[in-house]
Design a protein around this motif. Sequence first.
Motif, PDB file in Angstrom:
ATOM      1  N   GLU A 215       0.825  -1.215   0.000  1.00 21.60           N
ATOM      2  CA  GLU A 215       0.000   0.000   0.000  1.00 21.60           C
ATOM      3  C   GLU A 215       0.859   1.264   0.000  1.00 21.60           C
ATOM      4  O   GLU A 215       0.315   2.379   0.023  1.00 21.60           O
ATOM      5  N   GLU A 319      -7.268   1.620 -10.131  1.00 24.49           N
ATOM      6  CA  GLU A 319      -7.251   1.588  -8.671  1.00 24.49           C
ATOM      7  C   GLU A 319      -7.020   2.984  -8.096  1.00 24.49           C
ATOM      8  O   GLU A 319      -7.498   3.299  -7.005  1.00 24.49           O
ATOM      9  N   TRP A 322     -10.420   4.600  -8.033  1.00 22.01           N
ATOM     10  CA  TRP A 322     -11.242   4.030  -6.959  1.00 22.01           C
ATOM     11  C   TRP A 322     -10.826   4.608  -5.608  1.00 22.01           C
ATOM     12  O   TRP A 322     -11.676   5.026  -4.813  1.00 22.01           O
ATOM     13  N   GLU A 323      -9.533   4.635  -5.329  1.00 25.51           N
ATOM     14  CA  GLU A 323      -9.066   5.120  -4.029  1.00 25.51           C
ATOM     15  C   GLU A 323      -9.371   6.606  -3.857  1.00 25.51           C
ATOM     16  O   GLU A 323      -9.817   7.047  -2.782  1.00 25.51           O
ATOM     17  N   TRP A 340     -15.643  -7.140  -3.171  1.00 24.22           N
ATOM     18  CA  TRP A 340     -14.441  -6.557  -3.745  1.00 24.22           C
ATOM     19  C   TRP A 340     -14.750  -6.135  -5.172  1.00 24.22           C
ATOM     20  O   TRP A 340     -15.534  -6.788  -5.877  1.00 24.22           O
ATOM     21  N   THR A 343     -10.604  -3.605 -10.581  1.00 28.15           N
ATOM     22  CA  THR A 343     -10.124  -2.392 -11.239  1.00 28.15           C
ATOM     23  C   THR A 343      -9.406  -2.787 -12.519  1.00 28.15           C
ATOM     24  O   THR A 343      -9.111  -3.962 -12.761  1.00 28.15           O
ATOM     25  N   ARG A 375     -10.410  -3.568  -5.151  1.00 31.47           N
ATOM     26  CA  ARG A 375     -10.465  -2.618  -4.039  1.00 31.47           C
ATOM     27  C   ARG A 375     -11.763  -2.782  -3.259  1.00 31.47           C
ATOM     28  O   ARG A 375     -12.763  -3.286  -3.770  1.00 31.47           O
ATOM     29  N   ARG A 391      -4.909  -3.086  -1.133  1.00 33.48           N
ATOM     30  CA  ARG A 391      -4.782  -3.615  -2.489  1.00 33.48           C
ATOM     31  C   ARG A 391      -4.939  -5.133  -2.470  1.00 33.48           C
ATOM     32  O   ARG A 391      -4.002  -5.861  -2.166  1.00 33.48           O
TER      33      ARG A 391
END
Length: 726
Positions: A215, A319, A322-323, A340, A343, A375, A391
């Motif tokens: 991460e 990703e 998304w984050e 989950w 991505t 994610r 992740r």
Amino acid sequence: MTPSDGSTDVAQTAKPLATDELLRRYRAVRAHTEALAAPLSAEDQTVQSMPDASPVKWHQAHTSWFFETFLLTQCLPGYQPFDPLFGYLFNSYYETIGPRRPRPARGLVTRPSLDRVLAYRAHVDRGMELLLQDDCAATEEVASLVQLGLAHEEQHQELILMDVLHLFAQMPGHPAYGETRVTPRPAPGPTGFVPFEGGVVELGHDGEGFAFDNEAPRHQVLLPPYALADRLVTNAEWLAFMEDGGYRRADLWLSDGWAQVKAEDWSSPIYWREGETGGWREMTLSGLVPLDINAPVSHVSFYEADAYARWSGCRLPSEAEWEHAALSGAPLAQMKDELWQWTASAYSPYPGFAPGAGAVGEYNGKFMINQMVLRGGCVATPEGHSRPTYRNFFYPHHRWQFSGVRLARDPSGGRSKSDPLGEFRRDVIAGLGASPKRLPSKYFYDERGSMLFEAICELAEYYPTRQELGLLKRAAPEIAKYISPGAALIEFGSGASVKTKLVLDAAPQVGAYIPMDISEDALEPAAAAIRWAYPNLAVAPLVGDFTQPIHLPPEANGRPRTGFFPGSTIGNFTPTDAIAFLKTARRLLGEGAQFIVGADLVKAEEVLVAAYDDARGVTADFNLNLLKRINRELDGDIDLSSFSHRAVWNARESRMEMHLVSNVAQSFHAAGRPFQMAAGETIHTENSYKYTEESFETIASQAGWRIGARWISPDPAFAVFLLQDF
């Protein structure tokens, strides 16, 4: 979590927990693993259903092996390993530790027995109790390793449920792991897309609290503007994909994915089962149950998720997108507690990543190849285990994990569709296949539907347009006082711009007018008329869906901005969607902006019902025209005479509803698909939410606006609110 056995990554350096708290957490995590295994027999815990899964007995032993190998043998003086053979049987991938049992053969280990494995767990637990109660031994390094071991065991707790579900799905009778009462989900309504401006953003773990090393490090990413779906894809929508040949169309699939479809004969998600008499059922931890079409589709591979995204005219998010969205506070449902989410990002190291030293650092870095990132979190993820920077990663063909699909698209609205009627077809298939049935109200407005709506606005019963026009005529001079000199007036869904002229006449200080509308045919003539009527005004029409990511033209740059959203269109949004829209408008208009919004107010039921069910039947014709459009454009054979219009005041939801009621039990075709309806069953076509002053103020404040002023018409009451940025 890993794509195979969940052996974990190295932990990021973080302040360790106090010894008492660490011991309490150790006991809780270990007890939870055993609670998950408790409903299973010894035989259940020995069998391995496929090479990617592991027996539950192995999970219980492997998580104990981790603590014994990396903590007890290294840090607890005098500790004696339980059984030297266990280092071979229960190692996963740690090459530097020594040889190990091949993963596909874990189900062939009938010895040790389950009782001996449980004795092993108890032996390790006694050692860990001693270690954590020894003030000299319980160093920060030890505490960090314990946190890592607990996070590792939590990963295996999720894997236990994944592997048990896959095992039970292979068994005759489809046994249930646990009996859980399942309540059918309500229809979620059409997918909304929440826009994000992007820019240079910081992503990755910030060093506060525990995290795995993959991460980090925290780093900057340049994100172009994008939009993320506000919910996950549902089973009903997946059925539409299947019925449109989704598993038979090579053009939708990546090459390797198409090879997988053919090799394994995929035709539906892994746990779907078609009933002998029709209809779908789904294997779950509660056994084989009727498919809930409103629930999010689950247990799909990356290849399937990517094919669905292509079919829908969208894409999967990166990703980073998304984050960024997860940390934004935007109204996005099901981000961590359902499934989950795949991505489009390959599992690879962040810039500056370096694997940790020693055996515990071995696992992570060497798996950063040929896998895709997921994610969020899922129903099987232990509480508190996941976080926005987490992740997860699996191979693109894997399907047994709790994985779903969240769509993304670009500001232009996504990829172009090869079929111009594709979205209409998909929405009709999904909506008529849903329970209860529904159709999006945006499809009312073909050429005839638009003409009928204009006629509705002239009806005596339909008060909103008449009341708002009268209100704006009276209030326009006062509204104009709030508009700054040189301001850009930005109208959402401008149409013919009739109401706009009332504001422009009262506010000659407006420097630019930016009408937005999804219909270019309606927008250009209206903009031309404004240019002719106001020759000194800069007019910059903008074609686009104002609920999606959109960029204002240069004429808005450097100017104070006032948004204008007349009509009662905000009533077509659910309250949640209305908040999302108001947030979108706030981001688009910028800091210090204001927003003029019209909203219909709650009033007597008889007044409301009459407005949506007029005596001349124009609204009924408008509603039924949707079926006529399906017949014309999607080769339908619907008998319009077998349907009638119904308008209902839903006081609990504070909304007027329009339905098409099936007068008889009937069958018909639309978009190449058969559908059935029972007598009295309805197709829900429109909602129009009505507000009190207090309820509108509530949604405005939740979106970051405050009420600066308000104007209310005489009965039947209609309101215009001036919203100001906090």
